[in-house]
Design an enzyme around this catalytic site. Structure first.
Site, mmCIF file in Angstrom:
data_model
loop_
_atom_site.group_PDB
_atom_site.id
_atom_site.type_symbol
_atom_site.label_atom_id
_atom_site.label_comp_id
_atom_site.label_asym_id
_atom_site.label_seq_id
_atom_site.Cartn_x
_atom_site.Cartn_y
_atom_site.Cartn_z
ATOM 1 N N HIS A 445 0.783 -1.203 -0.023
ATOM 2 C CA HIS A 445 -0.111 0.114 -0.084
ATOM 3 C C HIS A 445 0.956 1.128 -0.038
ATOM 4 C CE1 HIS A 445 -3.518 2.702 1.304
ATOM 5 N NE2 HIS A 445 -2.482 3.267 1.649
ATOM 6 N N GLU A 446 1.868 1.154 0.742
ATOM 7 C CA GLU A 446 2.560 2.495 1.256
ATOM 8 C C GLU A 446 3.456 2.804 -0.047
ATOM 9 O OE1 GLU A 446 1.660 4.930 3.143
ATOM 10 O OE2 GLU A 446 0.545 3.430 4.461
ATOM 11 N N HIS A 449 1.840 4.770 -2.942
ATOM 12 C CA HIS A 449 1.782 6.138 -2.632
ATOM 13 C C HIS A 449 3.266 6.436 -3.248
ATOM 14 C CE1 HIS A 449 -1.878 6.790 -0.258
ATOM 15 N NE2 HIS A 449 -1.316 6.128 0.748
ATOM 16 N N HIS A 452 3.311 6.935 -6.825
ATOM 17 C CA HIS A 452 2.616 8.029 -7.439
ATOM 18 C C HIS A 452 3.522 9.394 -7.213
ATOM 19 C CE1 HIS A 452 -1.705 10.304 -6.840
ATOM 20 N NE2 HIS A 452 -0.914 10.270 -8.063
HETATM 21 ZN ZN LIG Z 1 -2.319 5.159 2.298
#
Ligand SMILES: [Zn+2]
Length: 659
Positions: A445-446, A449, A452
């Protein structure tokens, strides 16, 4: 004393902050000079005798405040990851000053007038110009002198309250820890877990920052579970009063700015836009989710042989999982070794999708010996940026996991991104760190980011990478979670830490089968927190709250989410997402996770329809969505990626909520 390292740009590769040189005593002077310089630069822009243009106004603002930007980026990163007493003192002192500083700029009338005069035909410039106008209006630029004075007072008080709230919370994680003298009461915990919390013949189990402590799944002594649970939900009681005051002040500020509530103000610049849209969405989820959780509770009580209490949930959930699916999640741990998860899992998936490669840079140092730094390259060998990884929990680190930027990508400054991931994995006394599946998922998940941030390819820092609406920002990171269980990725990283043997296929099958179980709990726990956040921020201006705990109970009841066995993931007193930042944080924004999940579920479907893990797919996601950051309307970017508007059905199906 050597020159303050914040006064000049870092000369290290990628302008990585020079952590070896940065000392605590550098922050305050750098903040002071940074704010003074920034104000002077802004005065120059506002007082420019030439007609306002994009370049001499908006672009000039983007270029201004570099010392302040460098200082606060590093400082707030450290304040989250390694907040010593010294750092916390500086934070208390500087937060209200920064709020005041931001107000001084946004409420500068001459500057606002110039921004209004700027015109441009370039789409990227026009988008940024609109962002600036919006920032100023939302900060109160259109208000009267008198109203602006009140606004400044409110902001300053909010900032003090928020700092106090988060500091109380950090203290409570150890001050409210479960302290046990007789080791028998810790039966069920692993030997290494017990060893890690032993000190001077006592055992102290610190609280993680959410309601349901992981140890509840393992502790066999019911009384110990009850004690731990009660400490968890009742920690930092002084925060209740702070929360009431903050919610009241936010309502007053919203009224000044022309909104009926802080929630209305808060969603106006989000992709949701209106409170009705948020409520309509949440309304579709509450009923079916509670029904699911009640069914699960029945199964748990049946397993226990008595009606369970909230502190029994995780323990019997594990038992049911074992009985019904023959699955014990702790059996997976030996296959999830941190370093393999990162390199052979997270990095490997990104390599397959985007062709990027990673090289560890031992010559570069972080702020702590446990921090690792990797250089990231595109498929053609060109430089992409730096990835900084800080996996371990420590007493000075806040709970949870997060990504932040140390350097924003922008063509304006010619900067490549330096992005960072923080996790809270327990560092073993010796040997490799073995993760739970949840922690594996969080690592993916991290890193979503991080991608991104790394793939950002925009002109201006204000809209770089993850600078997108809050109810959109979780979407790319949620999509990246899908690769954690993608068969070829899993086969690549899930190997026994001692024997190197792959994780047995039947164990994975069982995990998959068991995954749907306890979804009711997870959804209700999340929705209850969301609706609690919402209730605090739907307060009408002037409305008073006498008793925060009674307000909390009534709000959950009214929203149809009150269920005594599943409390909100965060109660008011430790809801850091919404009360640890004065400006807002996730206030009236905790809904964002499920809002983003609509886009996530749609995108996962798209990847599956298109053959999953392959370069073409990754490149399409990167070029349409990840690389544009916040430089355009993000929903238009989503349509570019998906080819149509999002539908809610894939989410409902995934969460087991289709009726
Ligand atoms: Zn998050």
């Amino acid at each position: 004393m050597a020159e303050n390292p914040f006064f000049a740009p870092s000369t290290l590769p990628y302008r990585l902050p020079n952590f070896a040189e940065i000392q605590e005593e550098h922050y305050l002077p750098a903040f002071e000079r940074g704010m003074a310089d920034h104000l002077r630069e802004v005065e120059t822009i506002a007082g420019d005798p030439d007609p306002a243009t994009f370049t001499n106004t908006v672009e000039a603002l983007e270029r201004s405040g570099q010392i302040l930007k460098r200082t606060s980026t590093v400082f707030f990163s450290i304040a989250s990851s390694d907040a010593t007493d010294g750092i916390r003192e500086i934070e208390s002192e500087i937060s209200p000053k920064l709020t005041k500083h931001s107000d001084a700029i946004h409420l500068n009338r001459a500057l606002y007038e110039r921004i209004k005069q700027v015109a441009t035909d370039d789409p990227e410039e026009a988008w940024l110009l609109e962002k600036y106008r919006e920032d100023f209006v939302r900060a109160g630029a259109d208000l009267s002198e008198f109203e602006q004075e009140r606004l400044k007072e409110i902001n300053e008080e909010l900032s003090r309250l928020a700092t106090a709230f988060s500091q109380n919370l950090l203290t409570a994680s150890t001050a409210s820890a479960l302290v046990i003298e007789d080791v028998k009461e810790l039966d069920g915990l692993s030997e290494s877990a017990i060893k890690a919390i032993e000190k001077d013949g006592k055992y102290s189990l610190p609280l993680l920052n959410f309601t349901n402590q992981p140890a509840l799944a393992e502790l066999t002594d019911r009384q110990t579970r009850r004690k731990l649970y009660e400490l968890s939900v009742n920690r930092a009681p002084e925060n209740f009063d702070l929360a009431v005051r903050m919610a009241t002040l936010r309502a007053e500020r919203a009224a000044l700015l022309g909104y009926p509530s802080h929630a209305a103000y808060s969603v106006a610049d989000q992709t949701a836009k209106t409170t009705d849209a948020v409520e309509e969405m949440l309304g579709k989820l509450v009923g079916p989710a509670v029904a699911n959780a009640r069914r699960e509770a029945e199964a748990l009580s049946e397993q226990a042989g008595f009606p369970i209490e909230p502190w029994d949930w995780s323990f019997y959930a594990e038992k049911v999982r074992k009985a019904r699916y023959d699955f014990d999640s702790s059996e997976l741990r030996p296959y999830f070794e941190l370093n393999r998860v990162l390199k052979d899992g997270v990095f490997h998936a990104a390599g397959e999708l985007y062709g990027i490669t990673f090289a560890e840079r031992d010559d570069l140092v972080g702020y702590h010996p446990d921090v690792q730094i990797f250089e990231v390259f595109n498929a053609d060998g060109s430089q992409l940026g730096l990835f900084v990884f800080d996996p371990y929990a420590r007493p000075t680190k806040r709970g949870g996991a997060w990504m932040n930027n140390l350097v924003d990508q922008s063509h304006l400054f010619g900067d490549l991104p330096v992005v960072m991931n923080n996790l809270n994995v327990t560092k073993p006394a010796k040997g490799p760190a073995l993760l739970t599946f949840d922690e594996v998922n969080t690592a993916f998940h991290e890193f979503g980011h991080a991608l991104h941030g790394l793939f950002s390819n925009v002109r201006f820092p204000r809209v770089s990478g993850t600078e997108v609406p809050r109810d959109f920002v979780e979407y790319p990171s949620q999509v990246n979670e899908m690769w954690a269980t993608w068969p070829s990725v899993l086969a690549n990283f899930a190997k026994h830490h001692e024997t190197g043997e792959p994780v047995p296929a039947e164990l994975l099958e069982k995990m998959k089968a068991a995954e749907k179980f306890n979804q009711g709990f997870a959804t209700v726990e999340y929705l209850a927190a969301t609706l609690l956040d919402w209730a605090w921020h739907k307060l009408a201006p002037g409305e008073t709250v006498e008793d925060a705990e009674a307000f909390e109970a009534a709000a959950l009841e009214r929203a149809g989410i009150a269920f005594e066995l599943v409390r909100p993931r965060y109660r008011t007193n430790y809801f850091a997402h919404i009360f640890s930042s004065g400006v807002g944080g996730y206030s009236a924004g905790y809904y964002s996770y499920v809002w983003s999940e609509v886009l996530d579920a749609e995108s996962v479907e798209w990847f599956k329809e298109n053959d999953g893990l392959k370069r073409d797919n990754g490149d399409h996601f990167r070029s349409t969505l990840l690389s544009v950051g916040g430089s355009m309307d993000v929903m238009a970017a989503f349509r570019d990626f998906r080819g149509r508007d999002p539908r809610i059905e894939p989410l409902l199906e995934r969460r087991g909520l289709l009726t």
